[in-house]
Design an enzyme around this catalytic site. Sequence first.
Site, PDB file in Angstrom:
ATOM      1  N   LYS A   1      71.361  39.451  52.784  1.00 40.31           N
ATOM      2  CA  LYS A   1      70.634  40.544  52.136  1.00 40.31           C
ATOM      3  C   LYS A   1      71.131  41.880  52.662  1.00 40.31           C
ATOM      4  CE  LYS A   1      65.836  41.893  51.045  1.00 40.31           C
ATOM      5  NZ  LYS A   1      64.411  41.620  51.322  1.00 40.31           N
TER       6      LYS A   1
ATOM      7  N   SER B   1      61.739  40.939  47.027  1.00 41.41           N
ATOM      8  CA  SER B   1      62.882  41.831  47.037  1.00 41.41           C
ATOM      9  C   SER B   1      64.205  41.153  47.350  1.00 41.41           C
ATOM     10  CB  SER B   1      62.648  42.947  48.054  1.00 41.41           C
ATOM     11  OG  SER B   1      62.638  42.424  49.369  1.00 41.41           O
TER      12      SER B   1
ATOM     13  N   SER C   1      58.855  38.483  50.084  1.00 40.54           N
ATOM     14  CA  SER C   1      60.180  38.803  49.545  1.00 40.54           C
ATOM     15  C   SER C   1      61.226  37.713  49.664  1.00 40.54           C
ATOM     16  CB  SER C   1      60.715  40.090  50.205  1.00 40.54           C
ATOM     17  OG  SER C   1      60.145  41.214  49.591  1.00 40.54           O
TER      18      SER C   1
END
Lengths: 477, 493
Positions: free
Chosen positions: B83, B162, B186
Amino acid sequence: MTAYEAVIGLEVHAQLLTSSKLFCPCPTSFGAPPNTHVCPVCLGLPGALPVLNRRAVELATRAALALRLTVHPTSIFARKNYFYPDLPKGYQISQFDRPLATEGSLAFELEGGEVRSVGIQRIHMEEDAGKNIHGQGGDSIVDLNRAGTPLVEIVSAPELRSGAEAAAYLKTLRDLLLFLGVNDGNLEEGSFRCDANVSIRPRGAQRLGTRCEIKNVNSFRFVQKAIEFEILRQEQVLASGGTILQETRGWNERDGRTFSLRSKEEAEDYRYFPDPDLPPLRLEPAAIEAAAASLPELPEPKRERYHRSLGLTPYAAGVLTAHPRTAAFFEEALALFQGDANKVANFLLSEVLAGASFRGIDATFPVSPAQLAGLLRLVEDGAISGKQAKEVYAALQHTDASPAQIVRDKGMEVLRDEASIEALCRRILDANQRQVDAYRAGKTALLGFFVGAVMKETKGSASPALVNAILTRLLTA
Amino acid sequence: MTRMDEMASWGIVETASRIAAGEVSAEEVARATLARIEASNERLGAFVDVTAGELLEGARAVDQRRARGEAAGKLAGVPLGIKDALCTRGVTTTCGSKVLRHRGEPWRPPYDATAVARLKGEGALLAGKCNMDEFAMGSSTENSAYFPSKNPVDPSRTPGGSSGGSAVAVAGRMTPGALGSDTGGSVRQPAAYTGCVGVKPTHGRVSRFGLVAYASSLDVVGPMASDVRGAARLLDVIAGHDPRDSTSLEAPVPSHEEACGRGVRGLRVGVPEEYFAAGLAPEVAASVREAIGALEAQGAEVRPVQLPHTRHAVATYYVLATAEASSNLSRFDGVRFGLRVEPPGADLASMYGATRNEGFGPEVRRRILLGTYVLSHGYYEAYYLKAQQVRTLIRRDFLEVFSSVDLVATPTAPTAAFRLGEQIDDPLTMYLNDIYTLPASLAGLPALSVPVRPAPAAGATPALPVGLQLIGPALGEPVLFAAAAAVEAAGLR
């Protein structure tokens, strides 16, 4: 006496004497090229996290205990949020509603000998900001070497009444921190900084007046003058029917006046909240007790002991306890000398301190305690005279030599051989028959002439007492 | 099945063991990974930066080590997506934001996040940085400054967020695993939406050092993988104390991979009625209940439990997370790194204003404003302090429940993946996506999402993945993996 009474509280920011910063391993040393003592943590780079310096906690705890505060088993680091280029994270890690320690006091002596005690409201730990340097080609330069340096903030109760009291409080506090090894007491380099909150109220009134905060005054004398000016200014404002505005003021040392920096209306909301990156700081009660038990002797009790137990004059006791290194020097020399403390003190005061230099917590002396003790021992044993001691001292400075070695090298050892002194005396008397006759006719003051002649011949190395005795014997024979 | 398709079907454990056994070279795996990324990244938007050179170079190094007979690590040659919120040394780290990009150049940190460094230490290879909602604020990756990611199952739908890019990398079979970060769901919600496994470990189990902070007291780095065992292996590698994170836990790390084979006989599974109330899509409820039934069929004991403060979780979260974010994001000020915008004749305040206004997207600005407000003088007690108190109540709910059960089973999200654009103008509805994941975040507890039977979607579109969320007591990850492996073994997906 004016109709008003001043109410003064002081906030001192003292840099803790750690070798690394409060939340990262960067060094804290002063004077490095800009932005060389920085890392991702103190630069506030994304993803970097603070890790508390345990040594800083120890030092802050020591200061709190010496000032008789209650050290709390749990205290909390909080974020103080504001934007400024010298504040890399956009917040300062400080302590807010759960500080390290609360409620203590500091006693200090005023000029006339009167002793006052003032409350200390709290001591908390926080990190310093960096430094903005303005005006290089219109640009502002930011140096973050100082960012993250560990500080304690020491907040006095609003119980001081004059600039002189404030200065005496600060000086006593500075000395105390110095003796604790917590702070180097260096006002010029900003490692001991002071803000003063000043208000006035009608004498006898309970309610506090509106206060002004005077920021960052960098000497005790200026703190005193700034407060004195501020008290007068506020009195004049009130006398002319005005009202005091709550504001932050600076001190202009050139014209000796305080000036407005910003008003309360512009004051920021710092939005304090507990720092989620740092767990609550927990101190075991046993560890707090151990720290209290291991506190070094503080300046005030030390001064008292030098005077009462060692028999030094209050003046000498005061000078010797003005700096921890001086006191340590004195105590070490005395322990090695094993004699009259006054002899050590007097030589230190008259000779050694004149050649000593001090910078913050550090001090350098021209000789070592062992050298001083050895020198005084030679005098004590009659090996050299007091006058010779000064000559030996001059030769000792900034060397590793022992006093005895210097005495030997200079051939200064006292001539104590009675036979050779007597032979010399006879020679002097024979050469000065006229004076001998005059002496024997009653002009006994001439003894000094003969003694002088013998001493001159021996380059001062003969024992004067011995010479005196032998000459008197020969002349009256 | 082509060789490439075959490789794409391998999970982390299989990829690692085939490389270790010499059945395939790390370089072959890397090339196949790059080919798949090439084939689908433009369509699905998993990666914001693909580190092809580094991947190939790293793969060759793994092959050389293996050829010399040296131990190459538990993840040797396994390509992973990371990420964009995690710092990668010398590689793009922008947290899905324009504010970490200046004159076209992304910020490249001089250090790896601890989790990333530990993966590399076991031979894992960085394939690229995964797309995300800016600063991890969002549930659809539509708040990314780059582009929205798309659900591989149905590209008209969101992969969630996310950590949407990480989920797409795994579900889109580009990499067998990825790292995400989970603040309020997330990792778990995108795992549920895309049909992969996503783990939010206990807060402090994995170091946060090098994770760009959103809400520090909630942020956790978490693994995502195509199967349960792969996620367990990733956690085994990244978990453990880190002296650079003062909130990281010192407890020793058990083998989560081993726990996958433990079975669920005698495990007490609590099912909180509060999670099956109004707002839960019936087809999601059906899949979740079926999975819970599968656990029971394998010997688990299922019983109802109560978590009465669940209904306050969304409000509590949006006070606390935004408060912390408003402070955490202050460092993006244009002074030391990233974007700086200086309008002509700008003074300091207008530089700050212009930089942050241009650098941050609308959702980030909204949360900074919210967080600033709840910490302000006169509001702190009513919002921040009250929310902290409610957080304690939520934590106590779980403590109470875990005195009688070993884990709690719930849906991961109230619906399956929604359509892109469907909720972007309605932040409150968007926030409700996390209604089931927020409580475990607030309580700091471990939770994971494991795929169960997909729910039939309206119209002719394919059935959409559904996730079962398992929540455990602090450091109870092994139990979660045991249960998740059992669900996986039931073959519902």
